[in-house]
Enzyme design. Sequence first.
Site, PDB file in Angstrom:
ATOM      1  N   ASP A 114      -6.078   0.003  -1.977  1.00 54.40           N
ATOM      2  CA  ASP A 114      -5.045   0.926  -2.461  1.00 54.40           C
ATOM      3  C   ASP A 114      -4.435   1.724  -1.320  1.00 54.40           C
ATOM      4  O   ASP A 114      -4.984   1.802  -0.217  1.00 54.40           O
ATOM      5  CB  ASP A 114      -5.613   1.865  -3.521  1.00 54.40           C
ATOM      6  CG  ASP A 114      -6.769   2.715  -3.003  1.00 54.40           C
ATOM      7  OD1 ASP A 114      -7.597   2.177  -2.242  1.00 54.40           O
ATOM      8  OD2 ASP A 114      -6.856   3.901  -3.360  1.00 54.40           O
ATOM      9  N   GLU A 162      -9.973   3.837  -3.388  1.00 49.79           N
ATOM     10  CA  GLU A 162     -10.633   4.689  -2.402  1.00 49.79           C
ATOM     11  C   GLU A 162      -9.943   6.038  -2.294  1.00 49.79           C
ATOM     12  O   GLU A 162     -10.592   7.080  -2.172  1.00 49.79           O
ATOM     13  CB  GLU A 162     -10.648   3.973  -1.040  1.00 49.79           C
ATOM     14  CG  GLU A 162     -11.443   4.688   0.048  1.00 49.79           C
ATOM     15  CD  GLU A 162     -10.609   5.627   0.898  1.00 49.79           C
ATOM     16  OE1 GLU A 162     -11.195   6.323   1.737  1.00 49.79           O
ATOM     17  OE2 GLU A 162      -9.367   5.700   0.718  1.00 49.79           O
TER      18      GLU A 162
END
Length: 482
Positions: free
Chosen positions: A78, A145
């Site tokens: 991400d 994350e």
Amino acid sequence: MNKFETLQPAAIWKHFLSLTQIPRPSGQKKQIGDFLVAYGKALGLETLQDNIGNVLIRKPASPGLENHPGVILQGHMDMVPQKNNDIDFDFTTDPIRACVDGEWVTAQGTTLGADNGIGVATAMAVLEDKSLVHPPLEVLVTVDEETGMYGAFDLQPAWLQGKILLNLDSEAEGELYVGCAGGVDTTVTFGYFPVPVPEGDTALRITLTGLKGGHSGCDINLQRANANKLMFRFLKKAVAEYDARIASVQGGTLRNAIPREAEAILTVPKDGVDDIINLVEDYEDLFIREYDGVENDIRFYAEPTECPTQLIPEEIQDAIIHSVNACPDGVYRMIPEMPDVVETSNNLAMIATSDKQVVISCLTRSSVESRKEEVQEIIGSCFALAGAKVVFSGSYPGWKPNLHSNILRLMQETYYQEFKQNPRIITIHAGLECGIIGRNYPDMDMISFGPTIKHPHSPEEKVNIGSVGKFYRFLIATLRKL
């Protein structure tokens, strides 16, 4: 596109460019997850995906190295979605507009996603290169994350086979990270019943833009302005001395990004409009002077807007103003033994108003668990005294340095052999997934490193082209040495 084709190492930039075409803000993991799974399978490699979306790809060792300790290359899929206010861009659908700017790759008005797209692209290049000499390899790419390290938290204890983890999510070439800060989120809620606008009041929209923002871990020591703190500094004066009333306040969009913009809707008596406009101009001049040399493009302005139908009650409005102004923000303490490294900090990250509540979010970081708890309790007391509901969540551990690590020693030697200089050994104030992964794999030897990335989590994000080549050369040399 033509400029990208000339960049080296070509395989990394090819894969990075492909990643920029896939919308992948935190929480949107299916498309990027499917892409990585398809990539691993297309190479004929064992490819797995767990029930939350983490992807694991295994590459067999080079002949004769099958019994050597396995190595895990780890990153996250991400990216942080941040854009300038004047850019028309949708992170859920639009590809990143990456471009080459001299020695750097950057994006047009948005975050670039080099954090951690460059790390993932590097791992992809390693997977496809049949000429490399290496022990058994695994590539682990985690989900979400940036919003809470959820992929690392939910990682299955027996999923990984390797004994050495190379985290590819650091942002300064020539540095080896051996420890990081832990963190905790604070969510503050002020509930209220709206009240009507006083008869005869008129409305103004107060806007603060142009701040640099940045990563609330890596950039917190740069003394950049926090848009929420500046806005509430102004609001305290406007409410106390000019009979302003607050209808709504919005500031910041992500827990781990220093807020760059804030906006408030105020009502004031008609005869006080000019006074508020003059006050805004005075505060713009004040902010520009105070942050001279740090912030270059501060804009603080007022403009007429449609009058709201309701306001925050005065007692709640005052409680919010006083507690936000009192809430600690920025660096709280440096590491005594490493005075250039932040130990503990807080980011007053987001303020959002809805019909019946104002929600405030903070992210506290520290490499010392007791200090993290100290600041957490200070923030909790600050808002509890103001009558708010305070909830702590998402606490994650730091990563304790192991200066006797075997992989650290080997990588120090390898870096010197490759570049005839010693790497810096440091801890980072940002959160890395190493500490969380280490809870399930306590015997795993870990190092984090990467190329040079400037200003992640902001539209100024950029990655140095030359550092990517050195990073890859170092990684390949390390794998060969292992």
